[in-house]
Enzyme design. Sequence first.
Site, PDB file in Angstrom:
ATOM      1  N   GLN A 384      -0.760   0.586   0.359  1.00  0.00           N
ATOM      2  CA  GLN A 384      -2.173   0.883   0.611  1.00  0.00           C
ATOM      3  C   GLN A 384      -2.680   0.015   1.751  1.00  0.00           C
ATOM      4  O   GLN A 384      -2.308  -1.150   1.847  1.00  0.00           O
ATOM      5  CB  GLN A 384      -2.996   0.567  -0.635  1.00  0.00           C
ATOM      6  CG  GLN A 384      -2.689   1.445  -1.828  1.00  0.00           C
ATOM      7  CD  GLN A 384      -3.526   1.047  -3.026  1.00  0.00           C
ATOM      8  OE1 GLN A 384      -3.592  -0.120  -3.377  1.00  0.00           O
ATOM      9  NE2 GLN A 384      -4.153   2.015  -3.661  1.00  0.00           N
ATOM     10  N   ASP A 386      -5.224  -1.677   2.008  1.00  0.00           N
ATOM     11  CA  ASP A 386      -6.233  -2.072   1.039  1.00  0.00           C
ATOM     12  C   ASP A 386      -7.124  -3.194   1.560  1.00  0.00           C
ATOM     13  O   ASP A 386      -6.695  -4.001   2.385  1.00  0.00           O
ATOM     14  CB  ASP A 386      -5.506  -2.561  -0.225  1.00  0.00           C
ATOM     15  CG  ASP A 386      -6.263  -2.208  -1.484  1.00  0.00           C
ATOM     16  OD1 ASP A 386      -7.381  -1.675  -1.379  1.00  0.00           O
ATOM     17  OD2 ASP A 386      -5.730  -2.476  -2.579  1.00  0.00           O
ATOM     18  N   HIS A 388     -10.666  -5.681  -0.070  1.00  0.00           N
ATOM     19  CA  HIS A 388     -11.721  -5.887  -1.053  1.00  0.00           C
ATOM     20  C   HIS A 388     -12.786  -6.763  -0.441  1.00  0.00           C
ATOM     21  O   HIS A 388     -12.477  -7.807   0.134  1.00  0.00           O
ATOM     22  CB  HIS A 388     -11.139  -6.497  -2.327  1.00  0.00           C
ATOM     23  CG  HIS A 388     -10.171  -5.568  -2.991  1.00  0.00           C
ATOM     24  ND1 HIS A 388      -8.820  -5.653  -2.813  1.00  0.00           N
ATOM     25  CD2 HIS A 388     -10.394  -4.477  -3.772  1.00  0.00           C
ATOM     26  CE1 HIS A 388      -8.236  -4.659  -3.474  1.00  0.00           C
ATOM     27  NE2 HIS A 388      -9.165  -3.942  -4.061  1.00  0.00           N
ATOM     28  N   LYS A 472     -19.278   5.644  -5.814  1.00  0.00           N
ATOM     29  CA  LYS A 472     -18.362   5.635  -4.672  1.00  0.00           C
ATOM     30  C   LYS A 472     -18.693   6.696  -3.641  1.00  0.00           C
ATOM     31  O   LYS A 472     -19.487   7.599  -3.909  1.00  0.00           O
ATOM     32  CB  LYS A 472     -16.927   5.821  -5.149  1.00  0.00           C
ATOM     33  CG  LYS A 472     -16.706   7.164  -5.820  1.00  0.00           C
ATOM     34  CD  LYS A 472     -15.233   7.385  -6.151  1.00  0.00           C
ATOM     35  CE  LYS A 472     -15.068   8.703  -6.874  1.00  0.00           C
ATOM     36  NZ  LYS A 472     -13.701   9.125  -7.045  1.00  0.00           N
TER      37      LYS A 472
END
Length: 646
Positions: A384, A386, A388, A472
């Site tokens: 991913q 990714d 955060h 989301k």
Amino acid sequence: MIEITLPDGAVKKVPKETTPMEVAKSISEGLARNVISAKFNDTVVETATPLTQDGTLTLYTWNNDEGKKAFWHSSSHVLAQALEELYPGIKLTIGPAIENGFYYDVDFGEHTVSEKDFPTIEKKALEIARGKHDYKMRSVSKADALSYYNEQDNEYKVELIENLEDGTITFCDHSTFTDLCRGGHIPNTGIIKAIKILSVAGAYWRGNENNKQLTRVYGISFPKQKELTAYLELLEEAKKRDHRKLGKELELFTFSQKVGQGLPLWLPKGAALRERLEQFLKKAQKKAGYEMVVTPHIGQKELYVTSGHYAKYGEDSFQPIHTPKEDEEFLLKPMNCPHHCEIYNSSPFSYKDLPKRYAEFGTVYRYEQSGELHGLTRVRGFTQDDAHIFCTPDQLNVEFKKVIDLSLYVLRSLGFENFTAQVSVRDLDKPEKYIGEPENWEKAEQAIINAAEEKGLNFVIESGEAAFYGPKLDFMVKDALGRQWQLGTIQVDYNLPERFDLSYKGSDNELHRPVMIHRAPFGSMERFVALLLEHTGGNFPLWLIPDQAIVLPVSEKHEKYAEKVLNSLENHEIRALIDNRNETVGKKIREAELKKIPFMLIVGEQEEGSETISVRRHGGEDFGSISINEFSDLVATEINSTLKSF
Ligand SMILES: [Zn+2]
Ligand SMILES: [Zn+2]
């Protein structure tokens, strides 16, 4: 009289027992001609169902997903009738609509059906459709329903009925055909103007391999013949663009039964392409204030018990890894988030330090059923892109906008211009479904909606679609064939900060919980490359494509000069190769075309004499003889036109 509310808020007073079709007629004859299905108070109804109470009515046409679903489900009844007439004694089981078309699972007994039978089935089905038979629903008692199918010796329908409650069972009749069915049909079979049987496959009864194997007949139908023709052309084109086929031809990736199903092996050209994608995103992320982190591929089981992922993925996924030490268990990581939470937890933060944006190309592992695996789109190990973001609730709107900017930058740089967004929020009637403070939810949902509006996104709001831990935004991308893919989710999360007890010191000197945003513009490298292959047909943007040019000497005599050209291209940072086989230039050009190499650089007597190259573009465009410097400018101009800086 009853009050019918329409989706635009308009209220119609109509006599009790008015049908959806009559409501459509009262709006306009044109609408009535196109209405094929309806929903009343969140329940699918027939267009001929009498309405007996106040409620909200939505009317669907072929242009709505719900309309298509009714159309295809109704078509499966027609298919079933055709099969029953052609193959007496077969046993019908279930026949739902699917994303594209429908299927019917059938126990054909001693009959077999193969591709050569498709035209006969299509002809029969179309003949039935032309009869303009109305679909009529009727209630039956459980006893009558059982005896109807017991008489036919159909143990499948009997099993289905046995699991239904008496009083809820309905049959659908059309023409001479009857089927056990919950409803949701178009008005009559005459609307179906084109039917195509697409394939047959084996399917176990109720998906259980201990049960009998049935034959699944796949079909699709349309209200116009020309729509079927267009669909079949699209299928042909999709076959050519299948990423599994292109991945092999372009030498990007492979799979090995020895390594294991669903575990892609990236070949040198694929790995280099992936590396370019990563570098592209890393560069933009750096500008956007992200910091790269690196975390291991495994973590203690307890980590995932804390995060809740063990409860979600544990049982049905890769089982814990044991060590020589008793009771020590590790899991392959199914998500990067828990690791990033622990990175956040490793130092104390004040509100002035936030937001923290941790990014990682993190590889995760999930055990997908072998039947679900599909090329690079459904795999068991994937990376991913990714990140955060940990921020204060007040920073959410700004952070969200920044993530939207980054996501749009990624999509546009890769040639996706056709996209929409969906904002998923709570179902306000079911507060028990969600964790976290309602006022935080309110704030987050408003932050997302405002961000989407401020960024001018074309978006819809779907209530009830949020995850239990936060709202989301998803980007939906349409590829070159008009197929829709979900790409790039931006997700707000109140759950993990709670579970990992994350905090920051506020201006009031008290500890507060940060909000967490998960985001991945590509989704995963695997799925993204698959999508890109199918979108571009392998003709990647010039900045990304593995080989940008190929040097083609017209004969052995010019090999030396060709090598010199190649060297010079390398100095200009143009990725090129050379084809110095003893073949004709015509053949070399044809093969380079097949490999989708954007530029063919032909060198012979004349080019060598003038220190130039003859440039031919993939597809045939001729740039004539130019110098390497001019060619380098040409490449740079094209790259800069698609790859803007962030
Ligand atoms: Zn039905
Ligand atoms: Zn995450």
